[in-house]
Design an enzyme around this catalytic site. Structure first.
Site, PDB file in Angstrom:
ATOM      1  N   LYS A  49       0.842  -1.198   0.000  1.00  0.00           N
ATOM      2  CA  LYS A  49       0.000   0.000   0.000  1.00  0.00           C
ATOM      3  C   LYS A  49       0.881   1.252   0.000  1.00  0.00           C
ATOM      4  O   LYS A  49       0.598   2.229  -0.688  1.00  0.00           O
ATOM      5  CB  LYS A  49      -0.935  -0.013   1.213  1.00  0.00           C
ATOM      6  CG  LYS A  49      -2.073  -1.007   1.028  1.00  0.00           C
ATOM      7  CD  LYS A  49      -2.830  -1.344   2.277  1.00  0.00           C
ATOM      8  CE  LYS A  49      -3.801  -2.504   1.966  1.00  0.00           C
ATOM      9  NZ  LYS A  49      -4.473  -3.050   3.126  1.00  0.00           N
ATOM     10  N   GLN A  93      -5.319  -2.050   9.260  1.00  0.00           N
ATOM     11  CA  GLN A  93      -5.073  -3.365   8.662  1.00  0.00           C
ATOM     12  C   GLN A  93      -5.666  -4.470   9.540  1.00  0.00           C
ATOM     13  O   GLN A  93      -5.362  -4.544  10.737  1.00  0.00           O
ATOM     14  CB  GLN A  93      -3.555  -3.561   8.491  1.00  0.00           C
ATOM     15  CG  GLN A  93      -3.162  -4.808   7.757  1.00  0.00           C
ATOM     16  CD  GLN A  93      -3.605  -4.812   6.295  1.00  0.00           C
ATOM     17  OE1 GLN A  93      -3.444  -3.824   5.579  1.00  0.00           O
ATOM     18  NE2 GLN A  93      -4.179  -5.913   5.845  1.00  0.00           N
ATOM     19  N   ASP A 116     -11.801   2.001   3.164  1.00  0.00           N
ATOM     20  CA  ASP A 116     -12.090   0.575   2.986  1.00  0.00           C
ATOM     21  C   ASP A 116     -13.589   0.348   2.796  1.00  0.00           C
ATOM     22  O   ASP A 116     -14.019  -0.741   2.408  1.00  0.00           O
ATOM     23  CB  ASP A 116     -11.660  -0.204   4.249  1.00  0.00           C
ATOM     24  CG  ASP A 116     -10.341  -0.932   4.052  1.00  0.00           C
ATOM     25  OD1 ASP A 116      -9.996  -1.210   2.892  1.00  0.00           O
ATOM     26  OD2 ASP A 116      -9.684  -1.214   5.058  1.00  0.00           O
TER      27      ASP A 116
END
Ligand code: NDP
Length: 280
Positions: A49, A93, A116
């Site tokens: 990322k 995460q 997300d």
């Protein structure tokens, strides 16, 4: 023999679009990635990322917290990031260590910065089709389906898996594009028969080589979301690639299919977040 859907190429094109728009319009965009603990797979994802941010011209802020981080410490960090004008997107995460409540953590992220699209507010918006961000993995799968040039409208679509992060939103995105959608799970009866109806089959099960050729219709589009690590260390999908690729019309490989798309959509979502926040 199926045509391979090249996730690396499609994701590279998306990242280039993001990079070009950021450079052209001089947009300042920042993504904060929070990782708790030492899970090696999570570490790899976070590094990827970071690399994608560098490529796109997005500033990345990494917060690596120790395994024993408390709920209060993590929530305080999220509050700080929610209030930080340089941070447009926040990604925590997953999975988190056991002492941390994932649901509460996700709900603490400002929906405007929830790149997300896991926050209840964003999930609800996806349900009604009025969204700013699409969840990264399902949106990446949609881009791969679009890259075949085949329209979803009117097609029989079967999604195996009903998780909140992949299966359910995937089904919703196919429905938004007028697919006729069936969601399968561990209690589905006659799974092979249901799957054989699919013009578009999406496997998000988390079991290596689960989808075999007898479950696939001749000429179908097969999207393999699974990322499974075999004992020999190799990555493999949920689809038995060798035999299914003989029968399908289109197929995504693992690696090099859905995986790179997830990060590309994350970059797109961060740019969207920055544009929305810069407006206000
Ligand atoms: P979950 O474990 O949350 O969900 C798996 C789903 O598969 C469940 O709905 C489960 O059904 C269903 N399932 C399990 N066994 C069977 C069976 N025998 N028959 C039919 N359905 C079954 O996984 P995720 O959705 O989080 O992830 C799925 C896969 O995708 C994993 O391999 C994961 O690593 C990968 N992944 C890849 C990403 C990427 O970027 N490419 C991103 C996210 C995930 P039930 O609900 O009844 O238990």
């Amino acid at each position: 023999m199926a045509q391979i859907i090249d996730g690396k190429a499609v994701s590279a094109a998306i990242k280039e679009q993001v990079r070009d728009e950021i450079a052209r319009d001089n947009i300042k965009a920042g993504l904060a990635v929070v990782i708790v603990g030492n899970d090696p797979a999570s570490r790899v994802y976070v590094n990827n990322k970071k690399k994608a941010c560098e490529f796109c011209g997005i500033q990345s802020f990494e917060y690596a917290l120790p395994e024993e981080t408390s709920m209060q410490e993590l929530l305080e960090l999220i509050d700080t990031l929610n209030n930080d004008k340089n941070v447009n997107g926040i990604l925590v995460q997953l999975p988190l260590p056991k002492q941390l409540d994932e649901k509460a953590v996700i709900e603490r992220i400002s929906p405007q910065k929830d790149v997300d699209a896991f926050h209840e507010t964003n999930v609800g918006k996806i349900m009604i089709g009025n969204y700013s961000f699409l969840p990264c993995t399902p949106a990446g799968c949609m881009e791969l389906i679009h890259s075949t040039g085949i329209s979803v409208s009117g097609k029989e679509c079967v999604v195996i898996g009903r998780s909140n992060i992949v299966g359910k939103p995937m089904a919703m995105l196919l429905l938004h594009e007028n697919g006729t959608v069936t969601i399968c799970h561990s209690r589905t009866k006659d799974l092979a028969e249901v799957c054989r109806r699919a013009d578009i089959l999406v496997a998000a099960v988390g079991k290596p080589n689960f989808v075999t050729a007898d479950m696939v219709k001749e000429g179908a589009i097969v999207i393999d979301v699974g990322i499974n690590r075999l004992e020999n260390g190799k990555l493999c999908g949920d689809v038995k690639f060798d035999e299914v690729s003989e029968k399908a019309g289109w197929i995504t490989p693992v690696p090099g299919g859905v995986g790179p798309m997830t990060i590309a959509v994350l970059m797109k979502n961060t740019l969207t977040a920055a544009k929305l926040q810069n407006k206000t």
